[in-house]
Design an enzyme around this catalytic site. Structure first.
Site, PDB file in Angstrom:
ATOM      1  N   ASN A 228      23.234  53.562  -9.843  1.00  0.00           N
ATOM      2  CA  ASN A 228      24.076  52.747  -9.379  1.00  0.00           C
ATOM      3  C   ASN A 228      25.542  53.756  -9.822  1.00  0.00           C
ATOM      4  OD1 ASN A 228      26.661  51.346  -9.390  1.00  0.00           O
ATOM      5  ND2 ASN A 228      26.380  49.889 -11.063  1.00  0.00           N
ATOM      6  N   TRP A 229      25.882  54.127  -8.974  1.00  0.00           N
ATOM      7  CA  TRP A 229      26.566  55.625  -8.700  1.00  0.00           C
ATOM      8  C   TRP A 229      28.051  54.903  -9.069  1.00  0.00           C
ATOM      9  CZ3 TRP A 229      24.962  59.379  -4.318  1.00  0.00           C
ATOM     10  CH2 TRP A 229      23.877  59.993  -4.847  1.00  0.00           C
ATOM     11  N   LYS A 230      27.942  53.934  -9.338  1.00  0.00           N
ATOM     12  CA  LYS A 230      29.475  53.092  -9.880  1.00  0.00           C
ATOM     13  C   LYS A 230      31.010  54.195  -8.698  1.00  0.00           C
ATOM     14  CE  LYS A 230      27.933  51.816 -14.033  1.00  0.00           C
ATOM     15  NZ  LYS A 230      28.432  51.599 -15.429  1.00  0.00           N
TER      16      LYS A 230
ATOM     17  N   HIS B 298      27.957  42.633 -10.794  1.00  0.00           N
ATOM     18  CA  HIS B 298      27.699  43.373 -11.765  1.00  0.00           C
ATOM     19  C   HIS B 298      29.072  43.186 -12.981  1.00  0.00           C
ATOM     20  CE1 HIS B 298      28.331  47.258 -14.221  1.00  0.00           C
ATOM     21  NE2 HIS B 298      26.772  47.906 -13.328  1.00  0.00           N
TER      22      HIS B 298
ATOM     23  N   GLU C 112      30.920  44.922 -14.178  1.00  0.00           N
ATOM     24  CA  GLU C 112      32.625  45.567 -14.243  1.00  0.00           C
ATOM     25  C   GLU C 112      33.261  44.899 -13.119  1.00  0.00           C
ATOM     26  OE1 GLU C 112      31.132  49.841 -13.614  1.00  0.00           O
ATOM     27  OE2 GLU C 112      30.117  49.841 -15.776  1.00  0.00           O
TER      28      GLU C 112
ATOM     29  N   GLU D 112      21.762  43.002 -18.171  1.00  0.00           N
ATOM     30  CA  GLU D 112      22.301  44.335 -18.930  1.00  0.00           C
ATOM     31  C   GLU D 112      23.292  43.797 -19.102  1.00  0.00           C
ATOM     32  OE1 GLU D 112      22.915  47.654 -15.381  1.00  0.00           O
ATOM     33  OE2 GLU D 112      23.965  46.620 -15.431  1.00  0.00           O
TER      34      GLU D 112
ATOM     35  N   GLY E 101      27.049  51.656 -20.742  1.00  0.00           N
ATOM     36  CA  GLY E 101      28.060  53.706 -20.585  1.00  0.00           C
ATOM     37  C   GLY E 101      28.342  54.115 -22.369  1.00  0.00           C
TER      38      GLY E 101
ATOM     39  N   SER F 128      22.138  52.411 -20.740  1.00  0.00           N
ATOM     40  CA  SER F 128      21.625  53.350 -20.757  1.00  0.00           C
ATOM     41  C   SER F 128      20.743  54.016 -21.401  1.00  0.00           C
ATOM     42  CB  SER F 128      22.698  53.311 -22.629  1.00  0.00           C
ATOM     43  OG  SER F 128      23.854  53.484 -22.420  1.00  0.00           O
TER      44      SER F 128
ATOM     45  N   GLY G 289      22.997  53.836 -14.546  1.00  0.00           N
ATOM     46  CA  GLY G 289      24.293  54.093 -14.641  1.00  0.00           C
ATOM     47  C   GLY G 289      24.239  55.818 -14.736  1.00  0.00           C
ATOM     48  N   GLY G 290      25.016  56.400 -15.530  1.00  0.00           N
ATOM     49  CA  GLY G 290      25.509  57.965 -15.227  1.00  0.00           C
ATOM     50  C   GLY G 290      23.868  58.689 -15.495  1.00  0.00           C
TER      51      GLY G 290
HETATM   52  P1  13P Z   1      24.793  53.542 -17.251  1.00  0.00           P
HETATM   53  O1  13P Z   1      23.423  53.965 -17.327  1.00  0.00           O
HETATM   54  O2  13P Z   1      25.524  54.433 -17.229  1.00  0.00           O
HETATM   55  O3  13P Z   1      24.831  52.394 -19.015  1.00  0.00           O
HETATM   56  O4  13P Z   1      25.499  52.285 -17.041  1.00  0.00           O
HETATM   57  C1  13P Z   1      24.710  51.344 -16.929  1.00  0.00           C
HETATM   58  C2  13P Z   1      24.552  50.162 -15.448  1.00  0.00           C
HETATM   59  O5  13P Z   1      26.494  49.768 -15.602  1.00  0.00           O
HETATM   60  C3  13P Z   1      24.069  49.945 -14.171  1.00  0.00           C
HETATM   61  O6  13P Z   1      24.810  49.268 -13.389  1.00  0.00           O
END
Ligand code: 13P
Length: 253
Positions: free
Chosen positions: A9-11, A93, A95, A165, A171, A211, A232-233
């Site tokens: 998930n590149w956000k 999500h 967010e 999640e 994050g 994470s 994500g990251g």
């Molecule tokens: P991280 O892997 O950066 O913690 O993010 C998780 C996420 O929100 C994937 O949708």
């Protein structure tokens, strides 16, 4: 039986040029066939990805509108996503729930629309830190799953992916332990059996997210109920993404 799915998930990261550079670096790297590799990128990268890399990774979006068209300024519809070769859509999500006020009801409308357009929803659920500390994790994820899948048939639910999640793990560098994630994900499967039946519950793929890194992904995938990861990251660098996909196989799936 359930093919694990590793989704990045590149956000709100990467311009089109940066997307091209990522895939150039990924190059001809072979991915193990036992896992489904997906990248959910910003909308502007999707047409190029659909054309150039959809044979390598599943192309995914991070949101959509539930109507097919209309006066919804700034929105993207499912027919638009279909035409660029997107196959997955992340929905609900945390967010989007937190910053864009998405409710379970809206998420549900999107889940149903995504399935109706033959794409795969990745329905995100998870508790906040305050909810975890109040021992409300099961209650919260149950409500999100039940409401998110309202009016979705058993056959359609089987096509969906659920991503557990925990908000506090996103994050933060503080992933859930594989055992804790397994416990909640096992509970989500139990909820699916209550809503539908055991066969349906056994067919739905449930990912862990929060994470996840190349170093810990195998421990999650080694759990019987965890069918992949939403990352994500650690999905933003080509080398790290490739390692995530490769290390997932060591999870024994
Ligand atoms: P991280 O892997 O950066 O913690 O993010 C998780 C996420 O929100 C994937 O949708």
């Amino acid at each position: 039986m359930r093919t694990p799915v590793i989704a990045g998930n590149w956000k709100m990261f990467k311009t089109l040029e940066e997307t091209k550079a990522f895939f150039q670096e990924l190059g001809n790297m072979e991915f193990p066939s036992q896992v489904e590799a997906v990248v959910c990128a910003p909308f502007l990268s999707l047409p190029w990805m659909g054309e150039h890399v959809s044979n390598k990774v599943g192309v995914g979006a991070q949101n959509c509108h539930f109507e097919t068209e209309g006066a919804y300024t700034g929105e993207i519809s499912l027919p638009m996503l279909q035409t660029v070769g997107a196959k997955y859509v992340i929905l609900g999500h945390s967010e989007r729930r937190q910053y864009f006020a998405e409710t379970d009801e809206v998420v549900n409308q999107k889940v149903r629309a995504v399935i109706a357009h033959q794409l795969v929803p990745i329905l995100c659920v998870g508790e906040s830190l305050a909810e975890k500390e109040a021992n409300r994790t099961n209650e919260v994820v149950k409500e999100q799953v039940v409401k998110g899948l309202a009016d979705v048939s058993a056959d359609d639910a089987k096509k969906a992916i659920i991503a557990y999640e925990p908000v506090w793990a996103i994050g933060s560098g503080k992933a859930a332990t594989a055992e804790d994630a397994e416990e909640v994900i096992g509970y989500i499967r139990q909820v699916l059996a209550e809503i539908y039946d055991q066969t349906t519950a056994d067919a739905v793929r449930i990912q862990y997210g929060g994470s996840v890194k190349p170093e810990n992904i195998a421990t999650f995938l080694a759990q019987p109920n965890i069918d992949g990861a939403l990352v994500g990251g650690a999905s933003l660098k080509a080398e790290s993404y490739a390692q995530l996909v490769q290390n997932a196989v060591q999870g024994g799936k």
